[in-house]
Design a protein around this motif. Structure first.
Motif, PDB file in Angstrom:
ATOM      1  N   GLY B  78       3.122   7.595  -8.001  1.00 11.31           N
ATOM      2  CA  GLY B  78       1.741   7.222  -7.726  1.00 11.31           C
ATOM      3  C   GLY B  78       0.756   8.136  -8.437  1.00 11.31           C
ATOM      4  N   SER B  81      -0.328   7.625 -12.425  1.00 15.22           N
ATOM      5  CA  SER B  81      -0.959   6.391 -12.892  1.00 15.22           C
ATOM      6  C   SER B  81      -1.749   6.544 -14.194  1.00 15.22           C
ATOM      7  CB  SER B  81      -1.861   5.833 -11.802  1.00 15.22           C
ATOM      8  OG  SER B  81      -2.871   6.755 -11.515  1.00 15.22           O
ATOM      9  N   SER B 326       0.863  16.740  -2.820  1.00 14.53           N
ATOM     10  CA  SER B 326      -0.603  16.668  -2.804  1.00 14.53           C
ATOM     11  C   SER B 326      -1.204  17.869  -3.508  1.00 14.53           C
ATOM     12  CB  SER B 326      -1.140  16.508  -1.384  1.00 14.53           C
ATOM     13  OG  SER B 326      -0.668  17.522  -0.561  1.00 14.53           O
ATOM     14  N   ASP B 360     -13.474  15.469  -1.514  1.00 12.82           N
ATOM     15  CA  ASP B 360     -12.222  14.915  -0.982  1.00 12.82           C
ATOM     16  C   ASP B 360     -11.024  15.667  -1.531  1.00 12.82           C
ATOM     17  OD1 ASP B 360     -13.814  13.206   0.257  1.00 12.82           O
ATOM     18  OD2 ASP B 360     -13.141  11.375  -0.750  1.00 12.82           O
ATOM     19  N   ALA B 434      -7.491   4.823  -8.581  1.00 11.18           N
ATOM     20  CA  ALA B 434      -7.296   4.338  -7.213  1.00 11.18           C
ATOM     21  C   ALA B 434      -5.915   4.681  -6.670  1.00 11.18           C
ATOM     22  CB  ALA B 434      -7.521   2.830  -7.171  1.00 11.18           C
ATOM     23  N   ILE B 435      -4.880   4.486  -7.498  1.00 12.67           N
ATOM     24  CA  ILE B 435      -3.520   4.714  -6.993  1.00 12.67           C
ATOM     25  C   ILE B 435      -3.308   6.191  -6.674  1.00 12.67           C
ATOM     26  CG2 ILE B 435      -1.074   4.527  -7.522  1.00 12.67           C
ATOM     27  CD1 ILE B 435      -1.636   2.138  -9.188  1.00 12.67           C
ATOM     28  N   LYS B 437      -5.565   8.330  -5.926  1.00  7.81           N
ATOM     29  CA  LYS B 437      -6.358   8.650  -4.736  1.00  7.81           C
ATOM     30  C   LYS B 437      -5.604   8.252  -3.471  1.00  7.81           C
ATOM     31  CE  LYS B 437     -11.351   8.431  -4.244  1.00  7.81           C
ATOM     32  NZ  LYS B 437     -12.491   7.642  -4.724  1.00  7.81           N
ATOM     33  N   ALA B 438      -5.095   7.028  -3.480  1.00 13.21           N
ATOM     34  CA  ALA B 438      -4.357   6.541  -2.311  1.00 13.21           C
ATOM     35  C   ALA B 438      -3.176   7.460  -2.024  1.00 13.21           C
ATOM     36  CB  ALA B 438      -3.895   5.106  -2.560  1.00 13.21           C
ATOM     37  N   THR B 439      -2.442   7.853  -3.080  1.00 13.09           N
ATOM     38  CA  THR B 439      -1.291   8.728  -2.892  1.00 13.09           C
ATOM     39  C   THR B 439      -1.703  10.027  -2.224  1.00 13.09           C
ATOM     40  OG1 THR B 439      -0.504   7.855  -4.977  1.00 13.09           O
ATOM     41  CG2 THR B 439       0.656   9.745  -4.086  1.00 13.09           C
ATOM     42  N   TYR B 441      -4.393  10.658  -0.452  1.00 12.63           N
ATOM     43  CA  TYR B 441      -4.822  10.446   0.929  1.00 12.63           C
ATOM     44  C   TYR B 441      -3.614  10.313   1.854  1.00 12.63           C
ATOM     45  CZ  TYR B 441      -9.770   9.815  -0.167  1.00 12.63           C
ATOM     46  OH  TYR B 441     -11.054  10.016  -0.547  1.00 12.63           O
ATOM     47  N   VAL B 442      -2.631   9.551   1.404  1.00 17.09           N
ATOM     48  CA  VAL B 442      -1.432   9.371   2.243  1.00 17.09           C
ATOM     49  C   VAL B 442      -0.786  10.720   2.518  1.00 17.09           C
ATOM     50  CG1 VAL B 442       0.903   8.447   2.255  1.00 17.09           C
ATOM     51  CG2 VAL B 442      -0.990   7.000   1.574  1.00 17.09           C
TER      52      VAL B 442
END
Lengths: 480, 461, 114
Positions: B78, B81, B326, B360, B434-435, B437-439, B441-442
């Motif tokens: 992720g 990307s 992360s 963030d 986006a990907i 970021k999502a990773t 956040y998860v």
């Protein structure tokens, strides 16, 4: 359930506020939360005597380990949670009127601190206690870093490392306790501690003592304090001096006293001497300070020393005095730091040499300042007197020489506080101080509640002493 | 068992797809393959047993551990990307190699026969030798690659010698044969001990426990960041579980003897890893030394070796994967944004002013560092608590105290990047795909979630 | 089928004590380790590693035939196959480095520092 809601409401509100940009909405949310919190606390207070089951919340947290999410209120916790709820409301009110950037986030972080503090003061499980003890520091660390000026990251880093380092020793003690008793419950551990081998008892005592004495702080672990208090922004300073330092004293009473009584019997005297040395040292340094915030910081440090000393005398008077003084000092310190901030905002100066004569242009501020200050120097009929008197009596009974030394520091306290007052309010006014405007309703809304508490608890100390008496008498490790 | 098949096939498919499919759609395809592999593992849920002629074991707990490995691979993918689409000509090959590496890791966590241990380790390693040197024109990447290759091959040789001796002592490669040390050979016991020591050394090399750690910092620093993250999480997870399997099935009856040596290695790893990290200014080197001390903590579960140790280790690796990925992810984004001499800036000062540039990312970094140092309410606290408690119940109180003191030391260097984020900067804000970021956040959300409710995952074991 | 093949092991071979094989393999292995540790040329280091692997092969075959158990010999095939793959990757890495810095002396690779 009531205790849980005292913890959950500020937690959720804090998280919400972190994601809000609108200042007006954020202030009204924080106001509503303050009112709800006080209302819930008042209700909890009213049911405390007869329906105390309502106050407890107990759920298993880790099934393999006997670690539970257990919150509850007894006499001591009730007082401390009350102090937290009321003081945080006052701090929130104060912050809104100060011109900080990004107010919603600041309010949110303060509410998160409140949640953690309620957790610390009501935790019934050692690991829960440890979590909240650490957690309370994180939002304050962020506040100090993000709203602090130049250099603040270096200073807050020192504070953070210092206190986290200390609490890791608490963790060692807790893991040892857990391994012996296979339970994290404070009440059940109390029963097993006397059976521990001597070495473990020693590790326990020193580990716990180190953690709490860094947090308060006790001499010689105070080196983080002057910079952290004086260089941090006012909201962080208020939280640190008014509430976070109380976690140390609370820890002494709640954890160290029942868990390591033998250590206190052995080494109590040395620690009391250190604490009183810090008291005298802090008072003398405070007299020589020229910067307002540093002065209050050292006075805070001096007060904490006396509280620690009084707790370790293991006497009813000492404990009662320390608990009372925690509340009194919380309000006084927040009041003083707020007044320091007002003075700074109006004049742009924190130096005693450049201030003076403010009483003519700001009479209301002078009156408010006077009352808070008298509370701080322990004048009879103010809240400072009751606590200091009880604590000094306890220390004096413990050892006359130490008692007299500690008594001297009250004199010093009067000296530096009155010098502070005189140099800012009286004397010839200069170009800056002649032009300032008096405080308005916004500031009065913050200061009046503080003044009311200072006088009310000073005149009717039994409001607090009655509640704490039930706890102190049930402690069972005190010298008769 | 199914993920092994899925990834072997999908890795080959990926190579072909690289020729025919556009670059942009490769990442979604890769993620889809990884997800299919992750889900296919659960076909065997509640169907424990030995597969492939007693070569691989399947059980519920092993499926969970395999899921940790695959999850780590998904998270690393992720993060890749934007990077792969912009900078690399043939991303399909890297995705394929990562899938093959995952096959190796999966075999290593579930092997039943030492042949499979060797094969799994080599599949994992050979793929990673290539990935480490994938930046062909970067001399540092070259250096990292050859160091990793030579040290890896050397460690494999040592491991093989150990396996051969083990075979000499027991007459079988099955991991359960450890206790049946041959009676007919007088030298059986000696062979067994030589085997045990060499197998341990070979695997400790791979997990970079002190004193076999010297290659780690160079390799972590020189490899492309994304593959450093891959190495740090997946290799560590695979090797520690391989060691755990050996310790439980093959060597447990000699526990009293080898645990005394292992605990010294753990102590050394913690001390060397943490104290050296304090002096580093390169973020990747900091994480490299931190990974040495983390390896020490993971090895504590081999000292515990009780009923709960396997779950503790599973929780530890999962929490470590979230925090490390992360941390590396934020670093990857920030360092690619700020080039020095055409290369990503890897010094800690790359984080300067991050809080203003992208709050963030700064918060995610904060959570990640808190978790790695083991501060409460992050999953890192529980993982350290579990393994330390486990070791302490076996009577090693000093390792408990050492572990906590070393956590305190680690705070210092984990907070260096956090301090930098509060600094001031003139740079502009950073945008994140986006990907990725999502990773991130998860990862951050899971770190906090597992910190509040560790039983969500711990309870599954 | 393995049973019959073991029967045909010459008696002379069986008369050599196992310890001799183990010692020979250990010596070869040690030479390999020393080579890895002291040589600076990447190819020579690589050859030393191969020597270590072949020492292991010898050891496995010796154990295998003394135990009349075919597993060890099968493992040797695995080692040879995997070593071949490793050689392919390893030589590629060495060639890559040679292209960049025109040498394969690993003591010149010292760009990575703390």
């Amino acid at each position: 359930m009531l205790t849980l809601s005292l913890f959950i409401i500020p937690l959720i509100a804090g998280l919400v506020l972190l994601n809000i940009k609108n200042k007006g909405l954020a202030s009204s949310i924080s106001l509503v939360v303050s009112i709800i919190q006080i209302a819930v606390f008042v209700y909890a207070f009213s049911v405390f005597k007869d329906k105390s089951a309502l106050l407890s919340f107990d759920k298993p947290w880790l099934s393999d380990f006997a670690i539970r999410f257990h919150l509850g209120l007894d006499g001591l916790s009730l007082i401390m949670v009350g102090l937290t709820v009321v003081l945080v409301s006052i701090i929130l009110l104060a912050i809104k009127n100060l011109n900080y950037e990004n107010i919603p986030k600041l309010l949110g972080l303060i509410l998160l601190t409140e949640a953690a503090l309620v957790g610390v003061f009501s935790a019934k499980d050692i690991f829960l206690f440890y979590f909240f003890f650490e957690l309370a520091l994180v939002p304050v660390y962020l506040i100090a870093n993000l709203w602090g000026g130049e250099n603040s990251s270096k200073i807050t880093f020192k504070m953070f490392i210092y206190t986290v380092f200390g609490s890791l020793f608490m963790l060692i003690s807790f893991v040892l306790l857990y391994m012996r008793g296979q339970s994290g419950d404070i009440e059940s551990i109390k029963v097993t501690v006397s059976l521990l081998p001597n070495l473990i008892k020693q590790i326990l005592f020193w580990g716990l003592l180190l953690a709490f004495s860094i947090k308060m702080p006790i001499f010689p672990f105070h080196t983080w304090l002057p910079d952290a208090y004086s260089k941090s922004p006012t909201p962080a300073t208020m939280l640190l001096s008014g509430l976070l330092s109380k976690m140390g004293v609370y820890g002494l009473i709640r954890i160290l006293l029942p868990f390591a009584p033998s250590g206190i019997q052995l080494y109590g005297e040395i620690i009391i001497i250190l604490a009183v040395a810090g008291l005298v040292y802090g008072s003398i340094i405070a007299i020589k300070q020229n910067e307002i915030k540093r002065l209050i910081a050292y006075s805070s440090f001096a007060h904490m020393g006396l509280m620690a000393g009084a707790v370790l005398t293991l006497s009813v008077t000492g404990l009662q005095g320390a608990i009372f003084q925690m509340v009194a000092h919380g309000f006084n310190a927040v009041g003083l730091f707020y007044i320091a901030k007002i003075i700074f905002d109006k004049t742009g100066s924190r130096s005693l040499t450049t201030l003076g004569g403010m009483t003519q242009s700001a009479p209301l501020l002078t009156v408010m300042f006077m009352v808070v200050l008298l509370g701080s120097v322990a004048l009879p009929l103010t809240n400072g007197f009751v606590g200091e008197f009880l604590m000094l009596k306890a220390v004096f009974d413990f050892n006359h020489v130490i008692g007299i030394l500690a008594g001297l520091s009250v004199v010093f306290g009067a000296v530096y506080m009155l010098r502070f007052f005189q140099k800012t309010m009286y004397g010839p006014s200069n170009d800056i101080t002649i032009k300032i405007t008096d405080i308005g309703t916004k500031e009065m809304m913050v200061l009046v509640p503080i003044v009311i508490v200072v006088l009310l608890t000073g005149v009717f100390p039994n409001l607090i002493l009655d509640i704490s008496a039930s706890f102190v008498n049930s402690l069972g490790v005190l010298n008769k | 068992m199914y993920p092994i098949i899925v990834f072997s096939v999908s890795g080959l498919l990926m190579l072909y797809l690289g020729l025919s499919v556009s670059k942009k759609s490769l990442l979604p395809i890769n993620l889809a393959f990884l997800l299919i592999g992750l889900l296919s593992g659960f076909i065997d849920w509640n169907a424990p047993g030995l597969y492939f002629n007693n070569m691989v074991e399947v059980s519920n707990t092993l499926i969970l551990v395999q899921s940790v490995v695959i999850l780590a691979a998904i998270l690393v993918a992720g993060l890749s990307s934007k990077l792969f689409e912009d900078a690399i000509d043939h991303p399909a090959e890297y995705y394929a190699l990562m899938q093959f590496a995952v096959v190796g890791a999966l075999i290593m966590v579930s092997f039943q026969n030492l042949i499979m241990l060797f094969v799994g380790l080599e599949i994992l390693s050979v793929a990673l030798y290539v990935l480490a040197g994938s930046d062909k024109r970067n001399l540092r990447g070259n250096e990292a690659s050859i160091k990793y290759f030579l040290m890896g091959a050397f460690a494999t040789g040592i491991l093989l010698f150990g396996i051969a001796m083990f075979y000499g002592a027991t007459g079988s490669f099955d991991i359960n044969s450890g206790s049946s040390v041959a009676n007919n050979l007088p030298e059986g016991k000696i062979f067994f001990w030589i085997g045990l020591i060499f197998i341990f050394i070979g695997l400790l090399f791979k997990i970079s426990a002190a004193p076999f750690h010297f290659w780690t910092a160079d390799v972590y620093q020189g490899s492309p960041t994304i593959f450093t993250a891959f190495m740090a999480t997946i290799v560590k997870t695979a090797v520690i579980f391989a060691l755990y399997r050996l310790a439980v099935y093959s060597f447990s009856f000699e526990y009293d003897n080898w645990s005394k040596f292992l605990v010294i290695i753990i102590g050394l790893s913690m001390i060397i890893g943490n104290l050296t990290a304090v002096y580093q200014s390169n973020f990747k080197r900091i994480l490299a030394y931190s990974s040495i001390s983390q390896a020490g903590f993971m090895l504590l579960s081999l000292i515990g070796l009780g009923e709960q140790s396997f779950g503790n280790l599973g929780f530890y690796t999962l929490s470590y994967a979230f925090a490390t990925i992360s941390g590396f992810g934020v670093f990857l984004i920030v360092s690619n944004d700020q080039l020095v001499d055409g290369r990503p800036n890897e010094n800690i000062n790359v984080f300067n002013g991050l809080f203003k540039r992208n709050p963030d990312l700064a918060v995610i970094l904060l959570i990640s560092m808190l978790s790695l140092s083991g501060i409460p309410l992050t999953s890192g606290f529980w993982s350290k608590f579990f393994v330390l408690n486990d070791a302490a119940t076996k009577g090693y109180l000093w390792i408990l105290i050492l572990g906590i003191v070393m956590s305190a030391v680690s705070l210092y260097y984990y907070f260096k990047p956090i301090r930098a984020t509060f600094g001031s900067t003139e740079s502009e804000s950073i945008t994140v795909s986006a990907i990725a970021k999502a990773t991130l956040y998860v990862c951050a959300a899971m770190t906090v979630l597992l910190g509040v409710a560790p039983n969500l995952f711990r309870g599954l074991f | 089928m393995f049973e019959s093949s073991i029967d045909r092991v010459p008696d002379v071979f069986m008369q050599i004590p196992l310890v001799n094989f183990v010692l020979l393999a250990t010596m070869l292995f040690t030479i390999g380790i020393i080579g890895v540790l002291i040589r600076k040329n990447a190819i020579i280091i690589f050859m030393s590693i191969e020597l270590m692997l072949n020492a292991v092969n010898l050891l496995l075959i010796a154990f295998s035939s003394y135990r009349s158990d075919p597993n060890g010999q099968i493992f040797v095939f695995f080692i040879m196959a995997v070593a071949a793959a490793e050689v392919a990757v390893g030589l590629a890495i060495i060639v890559m480095i040679f292209r960049n810095i025109k040498t394969i002396d690993i003591s010149l690779l010292n760009r990575l520092k703390g």
